[in-house]
Design a protein around this motif. Sequence first.
Motif, PDB file in Angstrom:
ATOM      1  N   GLN A  12     -34.452  40.537 -22.912  1.00  0.00           N
ATOM      2  CA  GLN A  12     -35.059  39.561 -22.111  1.00  0.00           C
ATOM      3  C   GLN A  12     -35.823  38.648 -23.287  1.00  0.00           C
ATOM      4  OE1 GLN A  12     -34.829  38.736 -18.950  1.00  0.00           O
ATOM      5  NE2 GLN A  12     -33.344  40.220 -18.894  1.00  0.00           N
ATOM      6  N   GLU A  13     -36.236  39.164 -24.239  1.00  0.00           N
ATOM      7  CA  GLU A  13     -37.053  38.541 -25.407  1.00  0.00           C
ATOM      8  C   GLU A  13     -35.915  37.801 -26.177  1.00  0.00           C
ATOM      9  OE1 GLU A  13     -39.113  39.428 -29.623  1.00  0.00           O
ATOM     10  OE2 GLU A  13     -39.277  40.966 -28.093  1.00  0.00           O
ATOM     11  N   ASN A  14     -34.467  38.067 -26.335  1.00  0.00           N
ATOM     12  CA  ASN A  14     -33.557  37.683 -26.753  1.00  0.00           C
ATOM     13  C   ASN A  14     -33.223  36.169 -26.132  1.00  0.00           C
ATOM     14  OD1 ASN A  14     -33.088  39.174 -29.019  1.00  0.00           O
ATOM     15  ND2 ASN A  14     -31.565  40.464 -28.015  1.00  0.00           N
ATOM     16  N   LEU A  15     -33.041  36.485 -24.739  1.00  0.00           N
ATOM     17  CA  LEU A  15     -32.887  35.383 -24.000  1.00  0.00           C
ATOM     18  C   LEU A  15     -33.830  34.383 -23.682  1.00  0.00           C
ATOM     19  CD1 LEU A  15     -31.264  37.320 -20.799  1.00  0.00           C
ATOM     20  CD2 LEU A  15     -30.283  35.807 -22.356  1.00  0.00           C
ATOM     21  N   GLU A  16     -35.266  34.876 -24.076  1.00  0.00           N
ATOM     22  CA  GLU A  16     -36.427  33.813 -24.075  1.00  0.00           C
ATOM     23  C   GLU A  16     -36.170  33.070 -25.509  1.00  0.00           C
ATOM     24  OE1 GLU A  16     -39.572  31.740 -22.904  1.00  0.00           O
ATOM     25  OE2 GLU A  16     -38.799  32.962 -21.899  1.00  0.00           O
ATOM     26  N   LYS A  17     -35.758  33.461 -26.327  1.00  0.00           N
ATOM     27  CA  LYS A  17     -35.697  32.767 -27.683  1.00  0.00           C
ATOM     28  C   LYS A  17     -34.628  31.842 -27.623  1.00  0.00           C
ATOM     29  CE  LYS A  17     -37.458  36.492 -30.963  1.00  0.00           C
ATOM     30  NZ  LYS A  17     -37.137  37.375 -31.823  1.00  0.00           N
ATOM     31  N   THR A  18     -33.571  32.287 -26.770  1.00  0.00           N
ATOM     32  CA  THR A  18     -32.387  31.131 -26.707  1.00  0.00           C
ATOM     33  C   THR A  18     -32.673  30.096 -25.848  1.00  0.00           C
ATOM     34  OG1 THR A  18     -30.755  33.348 -26.695  1.00  0.00           O
ATOM     35  CG2 THR A  18     -29.989  31.095 -25.806  1.00  0.00           C
ATOM     36  N   TYR A  19     -33.651  30.513 -24.794  1.00  0.00           N
ATOM     37  CA  TYR A  19     -34.222  29.095 -24.009  1.00  0.00           C
ATOM     38  C   TYR A  19     -35.027  28.435 -24.886  1.00  0.00           C
ATOM     39  CZ  TYR A  19     -37.173  27.052 -20.403  1.00  0.00           C
ATOM     40  OH  TYR A  19     -37.788  26.207 -19.753  1.00  0.00           O
ATOM     41  N   ASP A 148     -33.424  16.122 -12.902  1.00  0.00           N
ATOM     42  CA  ASP A 148     -34.734  15.799 -12.389  1.00  0.00           C
ATOM     43  C   ASP A 148     -35.615  16.859 -12.931  1.00  0.00           C
ATOM     44  OD1 ASP A 148     -33.679  13.620 -11.044  1.00  0.00           O
ATOM     45  OD2 ASP A 148     -33.248  15.045  -8.985  1.00  0.00           O
ATOM     46  N   GLU A 149     -36.553  17.614 -12.155  1.00  0.00           N
ATOM     47  CA  GLU A 149     -37.472  18.572 -12.681  1.00  0.00           C
ATOM     48  C   GLU A 149     -36.756  20.040 -12.840  1.00  0.00           C
ATOM     49  OE1 GLU A 149     -38.395  18.888  -8.168  1.00  0.00           O
ATOM     50  OE2 GLU A 149     -37.192  17.679  -9.459  1.00  0.00           O
ATOM     51  N   TYR A 150     -35.440  19.840 -12.698  1.00  0.00           N
ATOM     52  CA  TYR A 150     -34.710  21.390 -12.790  1.00  0.00           C
ATOM     53  C   TYR A 150     -33.909  21.528 -13.869  1.00  0.00           C
ATOM     54  CZ  TYR A 150     -35.739  21.329  -7.962  1.00  0.00           C
ATOM     55  OH  TYR A 150     -36.138  21.249  -6.510  1.00  0.00           O
ATOM     56  N   GLU A 151     -33.603  22.865 -14.482  1.00  0.00           N
ATOM     57  CA  GLU A 151     -33.168  23.166 -15.685  1.00  0.00           C
ATOM     58  C   GLU A 151     -31.936  23.957 -15.396  1.00  0.00           C
ATOM     59  OE1 GLU A 151     -37.249  23.109 -18.508  1.00  0.00           O
ATOM     60  OE2 GLU A 151     -36.363  25.030 -17.788  1.00  0.00           O
ATOM     61  N   MET A 152     -30.665  23.820 -16.290  1.00  0.00           N
ATOM     62  CA  MET A 152     -29.700  24.741 -16.039  1.00  0.00           C
ATOM     63  C   MET A 152     -29.320  24.922 -17.574  1.00  0.00           C
ATOM     64  SD  MET A 152     -25.644  23.878 -15.035  1.00  0.00           S
ATOM     65  CE  MET A 152     -25.885  23.951 -13.235  1.00  0.00           C
ATOM     66  N   MET A 153     -29.553  26.084 -18.173  1.00  0.00           N
ATOM     67  CA  MET A 153     -29.324  26.627 -19.482  1.00  0.00           C
ATOM     68  C   MET A 153     -28.066  27.020 -19.713  1.00  0.00           C
ATOM     69  SD  MET A 153     -31.485  29.025 -21.990  1.00  0.00           S
ATOM     70  CE  MET A 153     -31.029  30.705 -21.332  1.00  0.00           C
ATOM     71  N   VAL A 154     -27.228  26.322 -20.685  1.00  0.00           N
ATOM     72  CA  VAL A 154     -25.703  26.844 -21.095  1.00  0.00           C
ATOM     73  C   VAL A 154     -25.901  27.489 -22.272  1.00  0.00           C
ATOM     74  CG1 VAL A 154     -23.528  25.753 -21.495  1.00  0.00           C
ATOM     75  CG2 VAL A 154     -25.161  24.470 -20.181  1.00  0.00           C
ATOM     76  N   LEU A 155     -25.532  28.953 -22.058  1.00  0.00           N
ATOM     77  CA  LEU A 155     -25.325  29.689 -23.235  1.00  0.00           C
ATOM     78  C   LEU A 155     -24.314  30.555 -23.110  1.00  0.00           C
ATOM     79  CD1 LEU A 155     -27.853  32.832 -22.432  1.00  0.00           C
ATOM     80  CD2 LEU A 155     -27.121  31.398 -20.695  1.00  0.00           C
ATOM     81  N   HIS A 156     -23.776  30.931 -24.305  1.00  0.00           N
ATOM     82  CA  HIS A 156     -22.633  31.963 -24.090  1.00  0.00           C
ATOM     83  C   HIS A 156     -22.649  33.243 -23.468  1.00  0.00           C
ATOM     84  CE1 HIS A 156     -18.713  33.145 -25.465  1.00  0.00           C
ATOM     85  NE2 HIS A 156     -18.855  34.247 -25.938  1.00  0.00           N
ATOM     86  N   GLY A 157     -23.908  33.886 -23.596  1.00  0.00           N
ATOM     87  CA  GLY A 157     -23.992  34.976 -22.867  1.00  0.00           C
ATOM     88  C   GLY A 157     -24.128  36.550 -23.673  1.00  0.00           C
ATOM     89  N   HIS A 158     -23.569  36.203 -24.867  1.00  0.00           N
ATOM     90  CA  HIS A 158     -23.506  37.734 -25.496  1.00  0.00           C
ATOM     91  C   HIS A 158     -25.106  38.170 -25.993  1.00  0.00           C
ATOM     92  CE1 HIS A 158     -23.988  34.326 -28.623  1.00  0.00           C
ATOM     93  NE2 HIS A 158     -24.413  35.220 -29.678  1.00  0.00           N
ATOM     94  N   GLN A 159     -26.002  37.197 -25.881  1.00  0.00           N
ATOM     95  CA  GLN A 159     -27.456  37.551 -26.025  1.00  0.00           C
ATOM     96  C   GLN A 159     -28.093  38.546 -24.852  1.00  0.00           C
ATOM     97  OE1 GLN A 159     -26.174  34.412 -25.467  1.00  0.00           O
ATOM     98  NE2 GLN A 159     -26.945  32.992 -26.759  1.00  0.00           N
ATOM     99  N   ALA A 160     -27.126  38.929 -23.943  1.00  0.00           N
ATOM    100  CA  ALA A 160     -27.554  39.776 -23.210  1.00  0.00           C
ATOM    101  C   ALA A 160     -27.075  41.063 -23.299  1.00  0.00           C
ATOM    102  CB  ALA A 160     -27.386  39.377 -21.534  1.00  0.00           C
ATOM    103  N   SER A 161     -26.811  41.373 -24.506  1.00  0.00           N
ATOM    104  CA  SER A 161     -25.921  42.760 -24.831  1.00  0.00           C
ATOM    105  C   SER A 161     -26.437  43.117 -26.316  1.00  0.00           C
ATOM    106  CB  SER A 161     -24.465  42.684 -24.842  1.00  0.00           C
ATOM    107  OG  SER A 161     -23.887  43.725 -25.118  1.00  0.00           O
ATOM    108  N   LEU A 162     -26.881  44.461 -26.179  1.00  0.00           N
ATOM    109  CA  LEU A 162     -27.143  44.925 -27.532  1.00  0.00           C
ATOM    110  C   LEU A 162     -26.033  45.212 -28.475  1.00  0.00           C
ATOM    111  CD1 LEU A 162     -29.970  47.501 -26.814  1.00  0.00           C
ATOM    112  CD2 LEU A 162     -30.327  45.498 -27.865  1.00  0.00           C
TER     113      LEU A 162
END
Length: 371
Positions: A12-19, A148-162
């Motif tokens: 979750q920390e990795n994903l926060e950094k990615t964001y 508008d006021e919304y966000e869509m984050m495009v990320l590859h997804g490997h950040q969610a795996s150790l």
Amino acid sequence: MAENLLVNSIIQENLEKTYTRAQRLKIDNKSKIIVLSDFHLGSGKSRDEFKKNARLIKTVLKEWYLPKGYILILNGDIEELHRLRLPTVSRAWEELYEIFLEFKKGPGLYKILGNHDSNIPGIRKNGRCNAEIEVNSSLLPSLILEYDEYEMMVLHGHQASLYNSPFRHKMNKFFLRYMAHPLHINNIKRNFLSDKPLKAEQRIFDFARNKGIVTLTGHTHRALFEGHSEEEYLKIRIDKMIRDYMKKEEPKEELRAAISNTAKILQKLIENEDYKSRGSIYDPLSVSCLFNSGTVIHKFGATGIEIQGGKIYLTAWFDKSNTQSRVFLFDPTRFPMKAHPWIQNHTLKSDDLDYIFTRLSLLTDKKTRNH
């Protein structure tokens, strides 16, 4: 339990950094975007996974999305740099890099790093392929689309795996490049319905829901729309084909075969011991915060995520002459490119962006922050 909590906390920390590190792009109802991922470009030889769909993808990009003014987002694992060096890849696919460059000079190009191309070296001016230099001159960890006021984050997804930690990444690269590739050992065929991809997707879903944003990933090669499973898509597809069969005039043999093949795929999926999820995978409310563009190297063709006209689409492209395509799709009316009648297109699912974000905010009781 303590180990699981620690792992989840790190991810979750990795994903926060990615964001936090994401570049931002404002979009509206006039925006046109195509998101594609996981090309795994190789040497252009027989073991290159992209080769079988190369003609399809190059034609669709150059003669459909580019002239229509779509921004191209390449969402990771575009090059297969675990096995090969970048010059080897760029020499094999110079024409494709030229197409990428046309997007960069025209509607727009955003290239996001994945785990298989995250070791792209510093760009040197003496490189062989000028287009490759320009395409890789600005690489992103992620991209946030602001609607508008919304966000869509495009990320590859490997950040969610150790599994994709820096140490394991280097070890995997060493094995593939210096042992597996010289010995002609192919990539291990991942079971995309097994626990690991599901866990990675679950972690991204949890992060997105807690933050009140939408995420658009790749990595698992598993096309998803609002976190719905392949089982649901296949059931919907069978239902539609049966209704078409009842309306269709003779002959019906091709459609009958498509129904039969799709039913067999569904049965195999249900019987698969590794497939533990049903229905809306990650939440009984089907909170709309997880999408996946899939990959362009499917045996049946390619999948991607389109955004245009204030809507989001999960779309598939394939070669009509590819008999494996008909296992999944059959729509004889969708030949959008008159100059290339062998190319067929089908929208797997679509919805309004306003509905997607409104549903998310109501079901999570959160809205993304204005910036």
